[in-house]
Design an enzyme around this catalytic site. Structure first.
Site, PDB file in Angstrom:
ATOM      1  N   ASP A 119       0.734  -1.083  -0.019  1.00 39.34           N
ATOM      2  CA  ASP A 119      -0.068   0.007  -0.007  1.00 39.34           C
ATOM      3  C   ASP A 119       0.837   1.177  -0.028  1.00 39.34           C
ATOM      4  O   ASP A 119       1.402   1.486   0.940  1.00 39.34           O
ATOM      5  CB  ASP A 119      -0.984   0.079   1.280  1.00 39.34           C
ATOM      6  CG  ASP A 119      -1.812   0.967   1.119  1.00 39.34           C
ATOM      7  OD1 ASP A 119      -2.043   1.836   0.262  1.00 39.34           O
ATOM      8  OD2 ASP A 119      -2.813   1.010   2.250  1.00 39.34           O
ATOM      9  N   GLU A 162      -2.372  10.761   1.167  1.00 36.00           N
ATOM     10  CA  GLU A 162      -3.709  10.009   1.243  1.00 36.00           C
ATOM     11  C   GLU A 162      -3.891   9.275   2.446  1.00 36.00           C
ATOM     12  O   GLU A 162      -5.159   9.315   2.927  1.00 36.00           O
ATOM     13  CB  GLU A 162      -3.425   8.806   0.182  1.00 36.00           C
ATOM     14  CG  GLU A 162      -4.987   7.978  -0.361  1.00 36.00           C
ATOM     15  CD  GLU A 162      -5.229   6.896   0.518  1.00 36.00           C
ATOM     16  OE1 GLU A 162      -6.277   6.317   0.494  1.00 36.00           O
ATOM     17  OE2 GLU A 162      -3.898   6.348   1.519  1.00 36.00           O
ATOM     18  N   GLU A 163      -2.962   8.922   3.242  1.00 38.21           N
ATOM     19  CA  GLU A 163      -3.127   8.191   4.347  1.00 38.21           C
ATOM     20  C   GLU A 163      -3.380   8.999   5.667  1.00 38.21           C
ATOM     21  O   GLU A 163      -3.754   8.517   6.649  1.00 38.21           O
ATOM     22  CB  GLU A 163      -1.707   7.502   4.891  1.00 38.21           C
ATOM     23  CG  GLU A 163      -1.209   6.402   3.762  1.00 38.21           C
ATOM     24  CD  GLU A 163      -2.074   5.028   3.775  1.00 38.21           C
ATOM     25  OE1 GLU A 163      -3.042   5.175   4.677  1.00 38.21           O
ATOM     26  OE2 GLU A 163      -1.846   4.267   3.066  1.00 38.21           O
TER      27      GLU A 163
END
Length: 400
Positions: A152, A186-187
């Site tokens: 990821d 994004e995280e």
């Protein structure tokens, strides 16, 4: 099946280490790649499909993935991987833009790449280059490639890049057909894709988002409602609690009420789920807490407005207030490509920030979310190559 997979893994690992071995003066001179190996699990066998590539020997999916994973890019500190991607993609003949997201306290750049001068493309392949904490080093164990971001989402980034490079070398994409977009943040808060939505000024007909989906097409995913609660009390001696008001006790009681609430459900996405991630506050066991804080994350399956109303009724009071960190509704995606498996996902992505655009949106990528974010994060060799094949297939389906 086990024996066939282990033999495949052994061949890949031996071949890779021979290729990259520091004992050799350089990469083995095999001219041009004939092992652009794409492995596809079909029923009970592992089938190798060899693509003759115009990419130089030693410049392959595994080595690019290794380079990306070895670059630490924890959320907020992605500049090194952005700079690497700019140089790498320019060396492949792509036009590359760095979109500044922020400069303080550190430089953070999105990466946008395309052929020639046509910024608007029919299809964009996109993923994120930030990872969660902590950084984990790259290493290979059997058929697994470990390291932070190995799954990821640097597996998606590497596979998307090679999908474009192979389609270019095969003469299947032209200027205006395909672009690459890699974002930061994004995280944490989606700041990279928010900046794309507000300032990049590029348009697409189709967006293919890369996240770990086990190489299945996402049918939909839950939304995010993430907020902090700040509770306020009055400190006093714990022997005389009637003289004060415990912020921690109030916060706990309100959190229990939230956990006991029947939140909206979805036939497709299932129940909305609640996680009280952290609770902190207080000074000592013999003092009623004057302040307390909780971090709450609700994975929203349906009706995010109702869930927000419930949270505000519980936590926007004379004793507390909430601060919204993330607020994005559930997403229902395109999955119209024949012959590809589908999956419903419980996690959320950057997709909501582009969902108001009139375009098709897909979600697909190598690896499993169950292996992401943990201490043993990994992706397998076969998943990487299957992901590469999947991205090429999706692009060509949408360019037909």
């Amino acid at each position: 099946m086990t024996m066939k997979i282990s033999v495949w893994s052994l061949l890949i690992v031996i071949g890779y280490h021979l290729w990259m071995s520091p004992v050799l003066a350089g990469p083995l001179n095999f001219g041009y790649l004939s092992w652009g190996q794409h492995s596809i699990l079909e029923q009970d066998s592992v089938q190798l499909i060899s693509h003759q590539s115009l990419l130089p020997a030693g410049d392959n999916l595994i080595s690019l993935h290794k380079s990306l994973v070895e670059i630490e890019s924890l959320g907020g500190n992605e500049v090194n991987v952005s700079d690497f991607l700019k140089s790498y993609l320019e060396s492949k003949g792509l036009t590359v833009e760095l979109q500044r997201v922020s400069s303080n306290p550190t430089v953070r750049d999105n990466v946008y790449a395309y052929l020639g001068s046509q910024r608007n493309t029919k299809v964009v392949l996109t993923s994120h280059i930030d990872t969660v904490n902590p950084f984990l080093p790259y290493y290979i164990e059997g058929d697994k490639i470990h390291g932070r971001g190995s799954c990821d989402a640097k597996s998606s980034v590497a596979a998307q890049i090679f999908a474009m490079l192979e389609l270019m070398s095969e003469g299947k994409v032209q200027e205006g057909d395909l672009s690459l977009l890699f974002v930061v943040g994004e995280e944490i808060d989606g700041i990279g894709m928010k900046t794309v939505a507000n300032k990049l000024n590029a348009d697409w007909e189709v967006a293919i988002f890369g996240e770990p989906t086990e190489n299945k097409l996402g049918v939909g995913h839950k939304g995010n409602f993430r907020f902090d609660v700040y509770a306020h009390g009055k400190a006093c001696h714990s022997g005389y609690p009637q003289e004060g008001f415990s912020a921690i006790e109030f916060l706990l009681r309100q959190c229990v009420k939230l956990m006991d609430t029947d939140l909206p459900k979805s036939k497709l996405l299932g129940p909305s789920t609640i996680n009280i991630g952290t609770i902190e506050g207080g000074a000592a066991a013999n003092i009623l807490a004057a302040e307390a804080k909780a971090e709450v994350f609700i994975r929203v399956a349906e009706d995010i407005e109702t869930i927000r109303d419930i949270a505000e009724d519980l936590f926007d009071t004379e004793h507390s207030e909430i601060k919204v960190i993330q607020y994005s509704p559930p997403q229902y995606l395109d999955y119209d490509i024949p012959g590809m498996d589908t999956v419903v996902l419980a996690y959320a992505t950057d997709i909501p920030y582009l969902s108001d655009r009139k375009m098709k949106i897909y979600l697909f990528g190598p690896g499993s979310i169950r292996e992401a974010h943990g201490p043993n994060e990994y992706v397998t060799f076969s998943q990487l190559f299957e992901g590469l094949n999947g991205y090429k297939r999706m692009v060509m389906y949408n360019l037909r």
